[in-house]
Scaffold this motif. Structure first.
Motif, PDB file in Angstrom:
ATOM      1  N   GLY A  34      10.464   5.314  10.001  1.00 16.55           N
ATOM      2  CA  GLY A  34      11.532   5.318   9.054  1.00 16.55           C
ATOM      3  C   GLY A  34      11.014   5.412   7.626  1.00 16.55           C
ATOM      4  O   GLY A  34      11.873   5.403   6.752  1.00 16.55           O
ATOM      5  N   LYS A  35       9.903   5.800   7.328  1.00 15.06           N
ATOM      6  CA  LYS A  35       9.393   5.960   6.042  1.00 15.06           C
ATOM      7  C   LYS A  35       9.347   7.448   5.790  1.00 15.06           C
ATOM      8  O   LYS A  35       9.303   8.215   6.296  1.00 15.06           O
ATOM      9  CB  LYS A  35       7.851   5.416   5.955  1.00 15.06           C
ATOM     10  N   ARG A  36       9.633   7.433   4.214  1.00 14.92           N
ATOM     11  CA  ARG A  36       9.687   8.809   3.583  1.00 14.92           C
ATOM     12  C   ARG A  36       8.183   8.963   3.278  1.00 14.92           C
ATOM     13  O   ARG A  36       7.796   8.340   2.584  1.00 14.92           O
ATOM     14  CB  ARG A  36      10.695   8.879   2.347  1.00 14.92           C
ATOM     15  N   VAL A  37       7.532  10.142   3.980  1.00 15.18           N
ATOM     16  CA  VAL A  37       6.137  10.028   3.794  1.00 15.18           C
ATOM     17  C   VAL A  37       5.912  11.606   3.215  1.00 15.18           C
ATOM     18  O   VAL A  37       6.530  12.438   3.526  1.00 15.18           O
ATOM     19  CB  VAL A  37       5.522  10.110   5.143  1.00 15.18           C
TER      20      VAL A  37
ATOM     21  N   LEU B 296       0.974  -1.167  -0.036  1.00 12.96           N
ATOM     22  CA  LEU B 296      -0.002   0.097  -0.082  1.00 12.96           C
ATOM     23  C   LEU B 296       0.841   1.221   0.072  1.00 12.96           C
ATOM     24  O   LEU B 296       1.124   1.826   1.202  1.00 12.96           O
ATOM     25  CB  LEU B 296      -0.946  -0.012   1.322  1.00 12.96           C
ATOM     26  N   LYS B 297       1.226   1.756  -0.948  1.00 16.99           N
ATOM     27  CA  LYS B 297       1.994   2.891  -1.319  1.00 16.99           C
ATOM     28  C   LYS B 297       1.256   4.052  -1.194  1.00 16.99           C
ATOM     29  O   LYS B 297       1.959   5.156  -0.416  1.00 16.99           O
ATOM     30  CB  LYS B 297       2.714   2.838  -2.786  1.00 16.99           C
TER      31      LYS B 297
ATOM     32  N   ASP C 209       8.286   6.508   0.234  1.00 15.73           N
ATOM     33  CA  ASP C 209       7.613   5.093   0.812  1.00 15.73           C
ATOM     34  C   ASP C 209       6.180   5.168   0.873  1.00 15.73           C
ATOM     35  O   ASP C 209       5.466   4.143   0.929  1.00 15.73           O
ATOM     36  CB  ASP C 209       8.209   4.977   1.874  1.00 15.73           C
ATOM     37  N   CYS C 210       5.653   6.343   1.415  1.00 16.72           N
ATOM     38  CA  CYS C 210       4.062   6.298   1.908  1.00 16.72           C
ATOM     39  C   CYS C 210       3.362   7.674   1.285  1.00 16.72           C
ATOM     40  O   CYS C 210       4.052   8.767   1.531  1.00 16.72           O
ATOM     41  CB  CYS C 210       3.974   6.133   3.220  1.00 16.72           C
TER      42      CYS C 210
END
Length: 240
Positions: free
Chosen positions: A63-66, A34-35, A144-145
């Motif tokens: 730690g995700k690039r949002v 689910l990007k 990432d999200c």
């Protein structure tokens, strides 16, 4: 001070509930990553923008690039909650009046925001344009999200349109405020366009004490699953 409890009170029970929501989102799809996730509600003032902001912080803390995109081109509120400018944003980019670099606001090292920008006369046409679809695909490649704040489902068609090219949808429902028939109708409208509804977030539930939102704020999370015979059943997980 930020209105987001995940940022202000990282050890509170409500923050932990949002972390549980983050985990459930991550495990809600076994086959596809689910990007991109769209957050909407059946009606106004149910807490969707507060919810998506807190989800953004929990994703970034993992730690995700949002990137959080305000796609409510009618009554935007993301810029107010994050205390950033809305002078230029998504709509200005879509009509070619600004570059992508100009509309992206870097909130911190892991979280970026694109405000809605100038309120256009034709939001539905903008949302359904090929440039909008390409823009989402680009964001999915760069981050990432991708979190998308959309208008309420019943009021306008924007959320339905967006859901056709967003990986998953969260429906926000305010406890004691949302009309049951309206919530059911919102779900039906999304199902009609084959939206991938990954869960329902229940906001404004009663809690013994308020954490950042005042008394009476809490959250619950539910999701749908298919039984062996293909029929839809509902499981529910609550956190307060």
């Amino acid at each position: 001070m930020s209105v987001f409890i995940v940022e202000n009170e990282p050890k509170s029970p409500v923050t932990e509930a949002y972390r549980t929501l983050r985990t459930n989102i991550q495990f809600s799809s076994f086959d596809n990553d689910l990007k991109s996730i769209l957050v909407t509600s059946s009606g106004p003032s149910e807490g969707k923008s507060t919810t998506i902001g807190n989800i953004a912080f929990t994703m970034a803390q993992a730690g995700k690039r949002v990137i959080l995109i305000d796609c409510d081109l009618r009554k935007p509120s993301v810029h107010k909650k994050f205390s950033i400018s809305n002078k230029i944003g998504l709509s200005d980019y879509l009509v070619g009046e600004a570059t992508l670099e100009e509309v992206v606001v870097k909130y911190n090292d892991s979280l970026s925001i694109i405000p809605s920008g100038t309120i256009p006369p034709n939001p539905a046409e903008m949302i359904s344009s090929n440039k909008m679809k390409s823009f989402i695909k680009q964001c999915e490649a760069d981050y990432d999200c991708v979190l998308v704040d959309a208008p309420p489902v019943i009021a306008v068609t924007d959320a339905q349109i967006l859901s056709t090219f967003i990986n998953g949808v969260l429906l926000v429902v305010a406890s004691g405020q949302s009309d049951k028939d309206a919530a059911v109708k919102a779900k039906e409208l999304l199902v009609n366009v084959k939206a991938n509804i990954v869960g329902v977030v229940l906001t404004k539930t009663k809690t013994k004490s308020g954490y950042g939102y005042g008394k009476g704020y809490g959250y619950g999370y539910g999701y749908y699953y298919a039984d062996d015979d293909g029929s839809k059943k509902k499981k529910r997980k609550k956190a307060k």
